[in-house]
Enzyme design. Structure first.
Site, PDB file in Angstrom:
ATOM      1  N   LYS A 165     -14.753 -80.080 -91.400  1.00 41.06           N
ATOM      2  CA  LYS A 165     -14.764 -81.244 -90.521  1.00 41.06           C
ATOM      3  C   LYS A 165     -15.615 -80.891 -89.304  1.00 41.06           C
ATOM      4  O   LYS A 165     -15.189 -80.148 -88.423  1.00 41.06           O
ATOM      5  CB  LYS A 165     -13.360 -81.617 -90.041  1.00 41.06           C
ATOM      6  CG  LYS A 165     -13.364 -82.980 -89.353  1.00 41.06           C
ATOM      7  CD  LYS A 165     -12.350 -83.098 -88.238  1.00 41.06           C
ATOM      8  CE  LYS A 165     -12.899 -82.878 -86.881  1.00 41.06           C
ATOM      9  NZ  LYS A 165     -13.962 -83.760 -86.430  1.00 41.06           N
ATOM     10  N   GLY A 204     -13.582 -74.153 -81.204  1.00 46.51           N
ATOM     11  CA  GLY A 204     -13.529 -75.285 -80.280  1.00 46.51           C
ATOM     12  C   GLY A 204     -12.794 -74.896 -79.016  1.00 46.51           C
ATOM     13  O   GLY A 204     -12.690 -73.710 -78.690  1.00 46.51           O
ATOM     14  N   GLU A 263     -11.649 -69.405 -82.731  1.00 48.77           N
ATOM     15  CA  GLU A 263     -12.739 -69.024 -81.822  1.00 48.77           C
ATOM     16  C   GLU A 263     -12.732 -70.039 -80.692  1.00 48.77           C
ATOM     17  O   GLU A 263     -13.124 -71.187 -80.889  1.00 48.77           O
ATOM     18  CB  GLU A 263     -14.080 -69.060 -82.555  1.00 48.77           C
ATOM     19  CG  GLU A 263     -14.236 -68.004 -83.617  1.00 48.77           C
ATOM     20  CD  GLU A 263     -14.387 -66.597 -83.049  1.00 48.77           C
ATOM     21  OE1 GLU A 263     -14.569 -66.451 -81.822  1.00 48.77           O
ATOM     22  OE2 GLU A 263     -14.295 -65.648 -83.832  1.00 48.77           O
ATOM     23  N   CYS A 317     -20.075 -71.031 -75.779  1.00 46.92           N
ATOM     24  CA  CYS A 317     -18.785 -70.398 -75.516  1.00 46.92           C
ATOM     25  C   CYS A 317     -18.958 -69.095 -74.750  1.00 46.92           C
ATOM     26  O   CYS A 317     -18.072 -68.668 -74.030  1.00 46.92           O
ATOM     27  CB  CYS A 317     -18.066 -70.148 -76.827  1.00 46.92           C
ATOM     28  SG  CYS A 317     -19.077 -69.254 -78.020  1.00 46.92           S
ATOM     29  N   GLU A 325     -13.131 -73.258 -67.898  1.00 46.72           N
ATOM     30  CA  GLU A 325     -14.396 -73.385 -68.611  1.00 46.72           C
ATOM     31  C   GLU A 325     -15.036 -74.740 -68.308  1.00 46.72           C
ATOM     32  O   GLU A 325     -14.441 -75.781 -68.560  1.00 46.72           O
ATOM     33  CB  GLU A 325     -14.153 -73.248 -70.119  1.00 46.72           C
ATOM     34  CG  GLU A 325     -15.435 -73.234 -70.916  1.00 46.72           C
ATOM     35  CD  GLU A 325     -15.198 -73.142 -72.423  1.00 46.72           C
ATOM     36  OE1 GLU A 325     -14.340 -73.884 -72.943  1.00 46.72           O
ATOM     37  OE2 GLU A 325     -15.881 -72.333 -73.074  1.00 46.72           O
TER      38      GLU A 325
HETATM   39  P1  NAD Z   1     -12.872 -79.489 -79.305  1.00 46.11           P
HETATM   40  O1  NAD Z   1     -11.706 -78.580 -79.299  1.00 46.11           O
HETATM   41  O2  NAD Z   1     -12.809 -80.746 -78.542  1.00 46.11           O
HETATM   42  O3  NAD Z   1     -13.246 -79.918 -80.797  1.00 46.11           O
HETATM   43  C1  NAD Z   1     -13.521 -78.966 -81.807  1.00 46.11           C
HETATM   44  C2  NAD Z   1     -13.248 -79.584 -83.156  1.00 46.11           C
HETATM   45  O4  NAD Z   1     -11.841 -79.829 -83.283  1.00 46.11           O
HETATM   46  C3  NAD Z   1     -13.928 -80.921 -83.384  1.00 46.11           C
HETATM   47  O5  NAD Z   1     -14.400 -80.999 -84.704  1.00 46.11           O
HETATM   48  C4  NAD Z   1     -12.800 -81.910 -83.148  1.00 46.11           C
HETATM   49  O6  NAD Z   1     -12.976 -83.148 -83.785  1.00 46.11           O
HETATM   50  C5  NAD Z   1     -11.632 -81.160 -83.737  1.00 46.11           C
HETATM   51  N1  NAD Z   1     -10.316 -81.617 -83.290  1.00 46.11           N
HETATM   52  C6  NAD Z   1      -9.988 -82.221 -82.123  1.00 46.11           C
HETATM   53  N2  NAD Z   1      -8.664 -82.484 -82.082  1.00 46.11           N
HETATM   54  C7  NAD Z   1      -8.141 -82.021 -83.238  1.00 46.11           C
HETATM   55  C8  NAD Z   1      -6.820 -82.001 -83.787  1.00 46.11           C
HETATM   56  N3  NAD Z   1      -5.778 -82.503 -83.133  1.00 46.11           N
HETATM   57  N4  NAD Z   1      -6.638 -81.444 -85.005  1.00 46.11           N
HETATM   58  C9  NAD Z   1      -7.689 -80.901 -85.670  1.00 46.11           C
HETATM   59  N5  NAD Z   1      -8.957 -80.921 -85.213  1.00 46.11           N
HETATM   60  C10 NAD Z   1      -9.185 -81.466 -84.005  1.00 46.11           C
HETATM   61  O7  NAD Z   1     -14.122 -78.593 -78.849  1.00 46.11           O
HETATM   62  P2  NAD Z   1     -15.610 -79.081 -78.557  1.00 46.11           P
HETATM   63  O8  NAD Z   1     -15.598 -79.841 -77.278  1.00 46.11           O
HETATM   64  O9  NAD Z   1     -16.169 -79.727 -79.772  1.00 46.11           O
HETATM   65  O10 NAD Z   1     -16.361 -77.697 -78.371  1.00 46.11           O
HETATM   66  C11 NAD Z   1     -16.455 -77.033 -77.162  1.00 46.11           C
HETATM   67  C12 NAD Z   1     -15.466 -75.894 -77.099  1.00 46.11           C
HETATM   68  O11 NAD Z   1     -15.676 -75.008 -78.186  1.00 46.11           O
HETATM   69  C13 NAD Z   1     -15.587 -75.038 -75.858  1.00 46.11           C
HETATM   70  O12 NAD Z   1     -14.318 -74.724 -75.363  1.00 46.11           O
HETATM   71  C14 NAD Z   1     -16.280 -73.783 -76.369  1.00 46.11           C
HETATM   72  O13 NAD Z   1     -16.059 -72.635 -75.585  1.00 46.11           O
HETATM   73  C15 NAD Z   1     -15.701 -73.660 -77.720  1.00 46.11           C
HETATM   74  N6  NAD Z   1     -16.572 -72.843 -78.557  1.00 46.11           N
HETATM   75  C16 NAD Z   1     -16.140 -71.607 -78.927  1.00 46.11           C
HETATM   76  C17 NAD Z   1     -16.977 -70.789 -79.679  1.00 46.11           C
HETATM   77  C18 NAD Z   1     -16.535 -69.421 -80.119  1.00 46.11           C
HETATM   78  O14 NAD Z   1     -17.102 -68.898 -81.070  1.00 46.11           O
HETATM   79  N7  NAD Z   1     -15.564 -68.795 -79.500  1.00 46.11           N
HETATM   80  C19 NAD Z   1     -18.234 -71.246 -80.055  1.00 46.11           C
HETATM   81  C20 NAD Z   1     -18.634 -72.511 -79.646  1.00 46.11           C
HETATM   82  C21 NAD Z   1     -17.778 -73.305 -78.910  1.00 46.11           C
END
Ligand code: NAD
Length: 492
Positions: free
Chosen positions: A175, A228, A250, A284, A385
């Site tokens: 997803k 995320g 992650e 991230c 963040e």
């Molecule tokens: P997010 O948590 O809003 O969304 C990530 C994913 O989770 C999306 O596909 C979203 O649709 C899904 N999602 C949202 N609610 C959900 C639920 N209740 N159940 C299941 N899935 C759900 O994150 P974002 O805004 O897309 O990304 C930015 C974040 O990601 C930042 O915090 C960043 O630091 C982090 N990030 C971490 C890494 C790493 O490797 N550590 C890499 C890139 C980004």
């Protein structure tokens, strides 16, 4: 306008609910495609297809060597289509073409590396303390993997999960983020071309509370591999805990980039800029806290300003652009809100601090590269963040203080140290609480180097040889080679 379809069991199909949503180009603000709004029914179809592929048919029958060969073919196809996939990512997330093309050209390496690793996963024979038995371990695929990815680097971060999962023999339902789904849907077509059996890789697009929730809760999903925000990660982990599913998380970061007075300041300035303004800070591993030793504070700030002032905002497709727009309207607002918070906390803006409204910014969601000095580590701007082009500069007087400030944060994804003193570099790398520590560099990643978070930045590791273990489960097999089954009421 382009209308996409889901990819389930090797077929492109319309979403069960017959609904699509629009996706916008962050530079023009214009809708450019319609993405299928999947629902629980689509998730069920995709997970059933993945489960079928896992348990019966050609994928389940294949040797690991054959799986590896398919993965290497997939790598070749990604290399062939890298330019087109990168262009789709830029249209969807607004990051620079130079950045996304660099990522897409690099992604094949994950499939070559883990493709090569697939047939090197081996169990061991066990030196037992009991006579009359021969025992060994097998490492078997953990099951159907749900990969949930964010919007900042959709295909790269998917490759970090997918390549080791396939090497382990798992099947996958992805997803992608609702903001950047198009490239993952296009990528899915390469699977059929490479010759993967249907159901090994499936894509269900849609929203977190619909598709994401249904995937996490599906009884046939064995593992959730999530990248995320930490807020969503916690929510998923809570549910997965109740359902006893495996997870890998992650999550976010607030990484310290630490410059000592003996550092090469020119290099440190470039490292600081690449840590926070590359990718418009939407990474991230952003080096969002720059810790600078008192004696070089002003000199380093001058160097940073000299470089950052000339950073060209504009069309991410243009090779001259250095800073692109923020990817989504909510994220744009969030970055602006944090700038206001930092101001109200008493930090001093020495660069930027406003929306980017120059003509070359078009209709895009631009925030000027922003630098705050006078930041104290207790401020929200130093602890939370932002995920945008906002740098907080914090002063320190000596090594113990630098270490204390660096570790005084709930995240632990990455850290960097700039120094010419090898002893200090080693001491700091031992004591920094982060999954990655760079010395005299920033933002280097590789398929060969384990990556993941300490503290609230996550659970589990991606990349490197051990990442394949995240998608395996171990079975011990006991064979009686002469032991007599005696009293049946006691343990052997
Ligand atoms: P997010 O948590 O809003 O969304 C990530 C994913 O989770 C999306 O596909 C979203 O649709 C899904 N999602 C949202 N609610 C959900 C639920 N209740 N159940 C299941 N899935 C759900 O994150 P974002 O805004 O897309 O990304 C930015 C974040 O990601 C930042 O915090 C960043 O630091 C982090 N990030 C971490 C890494 C790493 O490797 N550590 C890499 C890139 C980004």
């Amino acid at each position: 306008m382009q209308r996409y379809q889901l990819r389930i069991a090797g077929q492109a199909r319309d979403p069960a609910g017959g609904a699509w949503f629009e996706t916008q180009n962050p530079y023009t603000g214009q809708t450019w495609a319609e993405i299928p709004r999947g629902n629980a029914q689509d998730v069920d179809a995709a997970v059933q297809a993945a489960h079928q592929a896992l348990t019966a048919g050609p994928w389940a029958e294949m040797t690991a060597t054959q799986r590896g060969a398919l993965m290497r073919r997939l790598g070749d196809l990604i290399a062939r289509d890298a330019a087109a996939l990168a262009a789709t990512e830029v249209r969807d997330n607004g990051k620079l073409l130079a950045e996304m093309a660099g990522q897409l050209n690099y992604i094949p390496q994950w499939f070559y590396y883990y493709g090569g690793l697939a047939d090197k996963v081996q169990g061991s024979t066990l030196p037992l303390d009991k006579k009359g038995y021969f025992a060994f371990t097998r490492h078997e695929p953990v099951g159907v993997v749900a990969a949930i990815t964010p919007w900042n680097s959709p295909l790269l971060l998917l490759a970090w999960k997918l390549a080791p999962a396939l090497a382990a023999g798992c099947t996958v339902v992805v997803k992608p983020s609702e903001f950047t789904s198009a490239s993952t849907l296009e990528f899915a077509d390469l699977f059929e071309e490479a010759g993967f059996p249907p159901g090994v890789f499936n894509v269900v697009t849609g929203f977190g509370h619909e598709v994401g929730t249904a995937l996490v809760e599906h009884p046939l999903v064995a593992k959730i591999s999530f990248t995320g925000s930490d807020a969503t990660g916690r929510l998923i982990n809570e549910k997965a805990g109740k359902l006893l599913k495996h997870t890998a998380m992650e999550l976010g970061g607030k990484s310290p980039n630490i410059v000592f007075e003996d550092a090469d300041l020119e290099q440190a300035a470039f490292g600081a800029i690449s840590g926070i303004f590359a990718a418009t800070g939407q990474t991230c591993i952003a080096g969002s806290r720059l810790l600078v030793q008192d004696s070089i504070h002003d000199a380093l700030v001058d160097k940073l300003l000299a470089v950052a002032r000339t950073a060209r905002m504009g069309d991410p497709m243009s090779p001259d652009t250095q800073v692109g727009p923020v990817t989504t309207p909510p994220q744009y607002q969030k970055v602006l809100d944090y700038i206001a918070i930092a101001r109200s906390e008493g930090a001093t803006v020495v660069l930027g601090g406003e929306k980017g409204t120059a003509p070359e910014c078009g209709q895009g969601w631009f925030v000027q590269p922003t630098i705050f000095t006078g930041v104290r580590n207790g401020m929200r701007i130093a602890q939370e963040e932002v995920f945008g082009p906002v740098l907080s500069i914090i002063r320190f007087k000596d090594e113990p203080e630098a270490l204390r400030i660096a570790n005084d944060v709930r995240f632990g994804l990455a850290a960097a140290v700039w120094t010419q003193d090898i002893g200090r570099a080693i001491r700091m790398s031992e004591r920094l609480q982060a999954g990655t520590v760079w010395v005299n560099t920033y933002r280097a990643v590789s398929f060969m180097a384990p990556f993941g978070g300490y503290k609230d930045s996550g659970l589990g590791r991606e990349n490197g040889i051990d990442a394949v273990r995240e998608y395996l489960q171990t079975k011990s097999v006991w064979i009686n080679s002469g032991a007599v089954t005696g009293n049946p009421f006691v343990m052997r």
